[in-house]
Design a protein around this motif. Structure first.
Motif, short mmCIF file in Angstrom:
data_model
loop_
_atom_site.label_atom_id
_atom_site.label_comp_id
_atom_site.label_asym_id
_atom_site.label_seq_id
_atom_site.Cartn_x
_atom_site.Cartn_y
_atom_site.Cartn_z
N LEU A 678 0.83 -1.20 0.00
CA LEU A 678 0.00 0.00 0.00
C LEU A 678 0.87 1.26 0.00
O LEU A 678 0.66 2.17 -0.80
N ASP A 687 -1.26 2.64 -14.08
CA ASP A 687 -0.30 3.75 -13.98
C ASP A 687 0.60 3.85 -15.20
O ASP A 687 1.32 4.84 -15.35
N MET B 185 -6.74 12.76 -4.01
CA MET B 185 -5.41 12.70 -4.59
C MET B 185 -4.75 11.42 -4.12
O MET B 185 -4.68 11.16 -2.91
N ILE B 186 -4.30 10.62 -5.10
CA ILE B 186 -3.47 9.45 -4.78
C ILE B 186 -2.29 9.48 -5.74
O ILE B 186 -2.43 9.94 -6.87
N PRO B 187 -1.12 9.02 -5.29
CA PRO B 187 0.03 9.03 -6.21
C PRO B 187 -0.17 8.07 -7.37
O PRO B 187 0.29 8.32 -8.47
N ARG B 188 -0.83 6.97 -7.14
CA ARG B 188 -1.11 6.03 -8.23
C ARG B 188 -2.47 6.35 -8.84
O ARG B 188 -3.13 7.30 -8.44
N ASP B 192 -4.99 2.61 -3.97
CA ASP B 192 -4.19 3.50 -3.13
C ASP B 192 -5.09 4.12 -2.08
O ASP B 192 -6.30 3.89 -2.06
N VAL B 195 -4.47 10.76 -0.15
CA VAL B 195 -3.57 11.70 0.51
C VAL B 195 -4.40 12.89 0.99
O VAL B 195 -4.19 13.42 2.07
#
Lengths: 751, 290
Positions: A678, A687, B185-188, B192, B195
């Motif tokens: 995670l 991605d 907002m998630i980096p992926r 996820d 954030v």
């Protein structure tokens, strides 16, 4: 080989292990169980740095259900003053890595292990072990570890005569860099940082071990080399190799990290003490915390060029994190960073820095990506300053055949230029890019190149005819990327029979000759070589048998399309003899047919790659997405194109993760703070775009099919290619990885 | 492992009795996507598991005559997505619930579990807060209700009293010209954890915001209702000045921490960006443009 005439080589055949893997039948490490088996668990250090003054296991041993307890006392001690190497691994460090001896060197370092009737009892027993720690100050980051007042991990490590955390220095040198830089019209020097990243294989480390009453040990585990498992277990337990049989399970990913072991010697000692088979399976938390990521780094690269773009000198200084025990992959950045280029004056220096982290393990082109990241970003800046096309700058400086590399080798065939030209001529590189498609969104394009040594080494194969005229091929390498499919293609091609008649197996250490690791991009190269030679011997035997049946000279028999035929009219008129017919007559005409070859293979020339990437940056959130990715590489000969493409795509995706999102995060207590999938952010499928591989098939003249190693070079360019693309989008350069959203936004907002 | 008692009572009353009888040694099982993970990690060792998925009230989605919705606490994300009406009326709440976990997890995970887990980063909660959802709670002393934003007490903690069970959510009737949205907002791109997450619900009349609610997640110890942000939007045509004022209010409401998932600086900035983006989507939906 003429591609047009090939029936099997270069074809996308069904992989022999495919059905088992997609249906869940394939047996991985943790899938093997035995009657009477018990479970092993590891007690791990709660401190990142502590002297172990004593361990009291008596309460754990007294717990009902506990069958054995093991500590460092049960593992062979390799004294610090004498190096004992197995491949690139020093047993002084391996024995201390699998079980802490004098000191616990990282949070999660194994201190003891218990085998019990259930995992729960083993876990409970671990909690009853009393370890007397003298906790020491710890150090995590390179910049802290090399400070004069840093906590010193090892008294025996000296650098420039003083106690230090710099365990090793590697210097590679060509010409005179000072003289070279004196001739330069432009010099760019930049410093870079990368974070440790984990190989992220889905299958955790696991093994099942039996230690029989006669002293014979059997190990079921997945690894990148069953012979490595046998040898390392033998060294660390003192049991002779002849008493150990290592059976390779299917492997759920290794990417270099399963070229060493963690559990097997511990499980063997637990099995020996308890008299019961022992199974050990790591949790994901343990995998992240206590198995090797690759090194984080701090590096400085300086390159000098003439106005026309020719490079006159290059200097690199690379500090790599080793973890708690020495052994960073220094030769990756030191040897690879400048090797695509023809540079007369090079000084490349690497430092191996220990700190209180888990010991690093190999990861796909170990160390090369972090070196190329620095070099290829500096080259991008040079091209920008010179107003030169980025690929032209690389073409102007490509290494030359016969040229000397900084790491000592002399180049034979060089196929770097072809990879650069392939990108230059590809529609991706020439396609227009809308650099500002909407408010708050910018796009950019970047390129970078990469180099990897590639390896040959020891391999064994055995090719046997079955009595019903089919074929089994056994090699000694775990199949991590489709090597069985490639071997089936080669054997079918050579024998001229249908692919489905060939069964390709991976032998255990007692059923096939020594074969070195699946690593170094070597397995398809080396195993195709030994399988080819073995198959050619079998064909020789088949021709001899036909000659015997026909009572003609074996020289007068040819093997063609799965049949023995007379070489020409002069040899006599006989109807052809098929493989099946010859197999049916094998025993009456001289015995079973089969042949094996064992070689230390050579001729694995280096791999070159050039990549092009488009990225999009959300300037309000700092998120970078990869839109398009094209990767050109000389693959020699793609025996099975799907798995060559898979290697290129996989390497690129791992590079994308390294560049954008993956990192080991430690808290102030020296504990890994993100030991899960995670929060350790590997890219997921959504991605990444479809990675387009350009397979350049320029046959390696030193290989029977022209194979060149493929697996590692693709992870070398992405870090810089993406950094350069982000610069193209934002006009900002990033000097540290990962280029994660908070970091990107910080740079954007600094405008 | 110690023995675990598993109960699947068919009525809420039986569930409440069993839960009370276990005196804190029981855990409620809805989808289990948090509980089972905790048990595997050794973080939870319940003596009794009470599965609430056999209780009709807790697994149903119903639309009332006035247009309000009841969503049982144990309704899975996938089941809610299949409801013919819910996603049309509350697209923001649905998208927030459907962001939890993977496709597989969606088959089990529920908004009730997401709220009871107590995570400030729970995706469904800011959207529920923006929607003005009210939760119904049942316990040994009967039933009570509270606004969803009053439910969390801190990271991993809720305001459920001993023996109480979350029964479900009531979403109010929707005036014409309403729309909602949730962004995180998630980096992926998936799989996820937020954030920062922002839910916005708007009612528009003649291009002007008539009513607004804003929920903010992962920016403080609990999910927050941000009344100042809503006030900045009400009466405006969502012009830059109003959006900037609402965004500033969102940032001002943030009391985040620096952790492995994000920094204070980053979260504070992102809260503002997401407010603007979510408000634009909600307005488009309110005006039938999306």
């Amino acid at each position: 080989m003429n591609a047009i005439d090939n029936k099997w080589i270069g074809k996308r055949t069904i992989r022999p292990d495919g059905a088992d893997k997609v249906t869940g039948r394939a047996g991985y490490s943790a899938d093997h169980s035995m009657p009477g088996m018990i479970w092993g668990r590891v007690l791990r250090s709660p401190h990142p740095h502590a002297v172990i003054r004593g361990i009291d296991t008596s309460k754990a041993e007294a717990l009902p259900g506990v069958k054995a307890v093991v500590t460092a006392k049960d593992i062979v001690d390799f004294p610090l003053d004498k190096s004992v190497m197995l491949g690139i691994q020093d047993m002084r460090w391996m024995c201390r890595n699998i079980m802490a001896r004098e000191k616990a060197l990282f949070h999660g370092h194994p201190v003891a292990a218990v085998a019990a009737i259930s995992e729960e009892v083993a876990e409970a027993a671990c909690k009853l072990i009393e370890v007397d720690y003298e906790v020491l100050p710890h150090v995590i980051e390179i910049e802290d570890a090399i400070k004069p007042d840093a906590p010193i991990l090892h008294d025996f490590v000296r650098h420039e005569g003083k106690p230090s955390n710099i365990a090793t220095t590697m210097v590679n040198k060509l010409g005179d860099v000072d003289a070279g830089f004196a001739q330069a019209d432009l010099i760019i020097e930049r410093s870079f940082k990368t974070r440790p990243v984990h190989q992220g294989y889905i299958e955790p480390h696991a093994c099942t071990v039996s230690h029989a009453a006669d002293g014979k040990v059997t190990i079921w585990s997945s690894s990148q080399g069953q012979f490595m498992v046998r040898a390392m277990t033998s060294l660390l337990t003192g049991i002779p190799q002849s008493n150990i049989r290592a059976i390779p399970a299917e492997i759920g990913g290794g990417f270099g990290a399963k070229t060493i072991i963690y559990l097997e010697p511990v499980a063997v000692m637990l099995a020996k003490k308890s008299g019961r088979p022992v199974k050990m399976v790591m949790s994901r938390d343990e995998v992240f915390r206590a198995t090797g990521p690759t090194s984080g780094s701090m590096s400085t690269v300086k390159i000098g060029v003439k106005k026309d773009g020719s490079i006159v000198a290059a200097q690199g200084t690379f500090y790599l994190q080793a973890g708690g025990l020495p052994g960073s992959p220094l030769r990756g950045p030191v040897g690879c960073s400048f090797s695509p280029y023809n540079i007369e004056n090079v000084l490349s220096v690497g430092y191996d820095v220990v700190s209180n982290r888990s010991k690093v393990a190999a990861y796909r082109a170990p160390g090369a990506p972090l070196g190329a990241y620095a070099t290829e970003c500096v080259l991008d800046e040079i091209a920008e300053k010179l107003g030169m096309d980025k690929l032209e700058l690389r073409l102007k400086n490509t290494a030359k055949p016969g040229g000397k590399t900084v790491y000592g080798a002399t180049f034979g065939q060089i196929t770097f230029k072809e990879t650069v030209e392939a990108i230059k001529n590809h529609p991706h590189y020439t396609a227009p890019l809308d650099k500002n498609p909407s408010k708050g969104v910018v796009r950019g394009r970047g390129v970078a190149s990469g180099f990897w040594f590639n390896a040959g080494g020891e391999s064994s194969a055995q090719v046997n005819l079955t009595e019903d005229g089919n074929v089994t091929v056994t090699t000694g390498h775990p199949d991590v990327g489709g090597s069985r499919a490639s071997i089936a293609n080669v054997t079918a091609e050579l024998l001229g029979i249908d692919h489905s008649r060939i069964s390709v197996l991976i032998g255990d250490t007692s059923s096939i000759g020594f074969s070195n690791l699946t690593g170094g991009s070597r397995v398809t190269f080396a195993s195709a070589m030994v399988v080819t030679q073995s198959t050619e011997k079998v064909i020789g035997q088949l021709k001899e048998r036909a000659a015997k049946i026909w009572k003609i000279d074996p020289e007068a028999v040819i093997w063609d399309n799965g049949e023995a035929r007379p070489a020409g009219p002069n040899a006599g008129q006989f109807p052809p003899l098929t493989l099946k017919e010859l197999a049916a007559k094998a025993n009456e005409m001289g015995g079973p047919i089969g042949a094996g070859v064992q070689l230390n293979t050579t001729g694995a020339d280096p791999g070159f790659a050039t990549h092009c990437v488009d990225v999009e940056v959300d300037v309000d959130l700092g998120i970078v997405r990869v839109l398009r990715y094209t990767a050109a590489q000389d693959v020699g000969r793609a025996l099975h194109p799907s798995y060559v493409e898979g290697q290129i795509q996989g390497g690129v995706v791992q590079g994308i993760g390294w560049a954008l999102s993956e990192e080991y995060l430690y808290n102030a207590k020296g504990q890994l703070d993100n030991a899960s999938f995670l929060d350790y952010r590997m890219p997921v499928c959504s991605d990444v775009p479809m990675i387009e591989p350009i397979m350049l098939e320029i046959p390696n003249p030193k290989h029977p099919q022209g194979v060149r190693g493929v697996g590692e070079a693709p992870i070398v360019p992405p870090l810089a290619a993406i950094a350069n693309a982000i610069h193209d989008a934002l006009g900002k350069r990033f000097y540290s990885l990962p280029m994660s959203p908070p970091k990107v936004l910080e740079v954007i907002d600094a405008r | 492992m110690t023995d675990i008692r598993y109960l699947a009572p068919p009525t809420l009353d039986e569930a409440v009795s069993a839960f009370a009888a276990a005196q804190g040694a029981a855990r409620i099982l809805a989808g289990g996507t948090d509980l089972l993970v905790q048990m595997r990690n050794g973080m939870a060792r319940p003596g009794t598991i009470i599965d609430i998925k056999k209780i009709p009230e807790m697994t149903s989605v119903t639309e009332s005559a006035d247009g309000g919705f009841w969503v049982g606490a144990a309704v899975s994300g996938a089941a809610l997505a299949e409801h013919p009406r819910f996603g049309k009326v509350w697209p923001g709440v649905l998208e927030a619930i459907n962001l939890i976990g993977s496709t597989q997890v969606q088959g089990r995970a529920s908004p009730g579990g997401n709220l009871c887990h107590g995570s400030p980063a729970a995706d469904s909660v800011p959207a529920m807060v923006a929607a003005g959802a009210v939760v119904t709670i049942a316990g040994p002393n009967g039933r009570r209700t509270m606004p969803v934003e009053a439910f969390p007490a801190g990271p991993g903690r809720t305001n459920l009293a001993a023996g109480e069970i979350l029964v479900g959510f009531t979403l109010p009737a929707r005036p014409a010209g309403s729309g909602d949205a949730y962004l995180r907002m998630i980096p992926r791109t998936e799989m996820d954890i937020a954030v920062v997450g922002v839910g916005v619900s708007l009612t528009m009349a003649g291009g002007v915001v008539a009513a607004a609610r804003v929920g903010l997640g992962a920016a403080a110890p609990t999910v927050l209702l941000v009344p100042d942000a809503a006030r900045a939007l009400v009466g405006s045509k969502l012009d830059d000045a109003a959006l900037n004022a609402a965004a500033a209010a969102c940032s001002a409401a943030c009391k985040p921490i620096d952790d492995k998932r994000g920094t204070i600086v980053y979260r504070t900035k992102v809260a503002a960006v997401l407010l603007k983006r979510a408000a634009a989507i909600a307005a488009d939906r309110a005006q039938g443009k999306a």
